[in-house]
Motif scaffolding. Structure first.
Motif, PDB file in Angstrom:
ATOM      1  N   LEU A  91       0.948  -0.983   0.024  1.00 34.75           N
ATOM      2  CA  LEU A  91       0.089  -0.007   0.240  1.00 34.75           C
ATOM      3  C   LEU A  91       1.038   1.036   0.002  1.00 34.75           C
ATOM      4  O   LEU A  91       0.437   2.700  -0.356  1.00 34.75           O
ATOM      5  CB  LEU A  91      -1.129   0.096   1.355  1.00 34.75           C
ATOM      6  CG  LEU A  91      -1.985  -0.922   1.412  1.00 34.75           C
ATOM      7  CD1 LEU A  91      -2.787  -0.943   2.909  1.00 34.75           C
ATOM      8  CD2 LEU A  91      -3.176  -1.124   0.454  1.00 34.75           C
ATOM      9  N   TRP A  96       0.597   4.185  -7.615  1.00 34.86           N
ATOM     10  CA  TRP A  96      -0.470   3.814  -8.010  1.00 34.86           C
ATOM     11  C   TRP A  96      -0.601   5.232  -8.432  1.00 34.86           C
ATOM     12  O   TRP A  96      -1.936   5.445  -8.423  1.00 34.86           O
ATOM     13  CB  TRP A  96      -0.623   4.034  -5.695  1.00 34.86           C
ATOM     14  CG  TRP A  96      -1.247   3.409  -5.030  1.00 34.86           C
ATOM     15  CD1 TRP A  96       0.092   2.767  -4.021  1.00 34.86           C
ATOM     16  CD2 TRP A  96      -1.792   2.081  -5.191  1.00 34.86           C
ATOM     17  NE1 TRP A  96      -0.499   1.473  -3.805  1.00 34.86           N
ATOM     18  CE2 TRP A  96      -1.257   1.263  -4.369  1.00 34.86           C
ATOM     19  CE3 TRP A  96      -2.709   1.826  -5.676  1.00 34.86           C
ATOM     20  CZ2 TRP A  96      -1.976   0.213  -3.576  1.00 34.86           C
ATOM     21  CZ3 TRP A  96      -4.312   0.709  -5.164  1.00 34.86           C
ATOM     22  CH2 TRP A  96      -2.964   0.323  -4.498  1.00 34.86           C
ATOM     23  N   ARG A 102      -3.097   6.661  -3.688  1.00 38.07           N
ATOM     24  CA  ARG A 102      -2.007   6.333  -2.845  1.00 38.07           C
ATOM     25  C   ARG A 102      -2.728   6.155  -1.025  1.00 38.07           C
ATOM     26  O   ARG A 102      -3.641   5.022  -0.720  1.00 38.07           O
ATOM     27  CB  ARG A 102      -1.201   5.733  -2.474  1.00 38.07           C
ATOM     28  CG  ARG A 102       0.065   5.595  -1.255  1.00 38.07           C
ATOM     29  CD  ARG A 102       0.860   5.856  -1.204  1.00 38.07           C
ATOM     30  NE  ARG A 102       2.006   6.094  -2.310  1.00 38.07           N
ATOM     31  CZ  ARG A 102       2.944   5.430  -2.442  1.00 38.07           C
ATOM     32  NH1 ARG A 102       2.962   4.322  -2.081  1.00 38.07           N
ATOM     33  NH2 ARG A 102       3.390   5.609  -4.328  1.00 38.07           N
ATOM     34  N   LYS A 105      -6.382   4.261  -1.727  1.00 41.63           N
ATOM     35  CA  LYS A 105      -6.543   3.010  -0.894  1.00 41.63           C
ATOM     36  C   LYS A 105      -5.876   2.811   0.838  1.00 41.63           C
ATOM     37  O   LYS A 105      -6.553   1.732   1.104  1.00 41.63           O
ATOM     38  CB  LYS A 105      -5.250   2.764  -2.055  1.00 41.63           C
ATOM     39  CG  LYS A 105      -4.657   0.292  -2.326  1.00 41.63           C
ATOM     40  CD  LYS A 105      -7.001   0.069  -1.986  1.00 41.63           C
ATOM     41  CE  LYS A 105      -6.583  -1.432  -2.120  1.00 41.63           C
ATOM     42  NZ  LYS A 105      -8.022  -1.627  -2.379  1.00 41.63           N
TER      43      LYS A 105
END
Length: 180
Positions: A91, A96, A102, A105
């Motif tokens: 993550l 991203w 990013r 998410k």
């Protein structure tokens, strides 16, 4: 590290981040507090949120995030529990497209894990029995938040539930985003 605010409110014990062998990010603490305030009226206990999934985890668990509820009997209290949330390194490391994407998410994954926390806290308090990952109580809490945010609803995980309606994919599958 001690969270004095949580101790003063009586909602959490001393948080020993040095006992968690994963990187600690103050941005995640702030994000947790914001989500707690916005979606849970600030009622969730303050817990560690860490980057990195422990080496040993159930393959059926979400690879993006994990809540680990651990209970310990002690001589002076019948039960103490700890519940860190772990977020996958991907993550934070994977491309991203943008920093905003990013953090969307990360936010979605943390919110999903916070719903697990809310359900576990409720079960510890006797509000309902413990349940498997994405059962009826989890789904009810997801849909409560979704209704307030204007998102779509989801169904409890089952073999006949479509992925776009499965609580396991919440909130990603409930939020309509316009990336294009």
């Amino acid at each position: 590290m001690t969270d004095l605010v949580a101790r003063e409110r009586g909602t959490a014990s001393v948080l020993a981040f040095d006992l968690v062998n994963h990187p600690f990010d103050p941005q995640l603490v702030e994000l947790f507090e914001n989500l707690n305030s916005r979606h849970f009226d600030g009622l969730l206990p303050i817990i560690p949120v860490c980057q990195g999934i422990p080496d040993r985890y159930d393959e059926n668990e979400d690879p993006n995030g994990l809540l680990r509820l651990m209970m310990y009997p002690t001589p002076d209290a019948p039960l103490q529990e700890s519940a860190p949330i772990f977020l996958a390194p991907e993550l934070f490391e994977a491309p991203w497209g943008s920093e905003e994407a990013r953090w969307e998410k990360v936010t979605d994954t943390l919110l999903h894990q916070m719903v697990h926390l809310a359900i576990q806290v409720d079960a510890l308090g006797g509000a309902h029995p413990f349940e498997e990952h994405h059962g009826e109580n989890f789904t009810e809490e997801c849909n409560r938040i979704a209704e307030g945010a204007g998102w779509g609803s989801v169904l409890a995980s089952a073999e006949d539930v479509a992925p776009n309606e499965d609580a396991a994919g919440w909130p990603d599958n409930a939020i309509e985003r316009g990336f294009g």
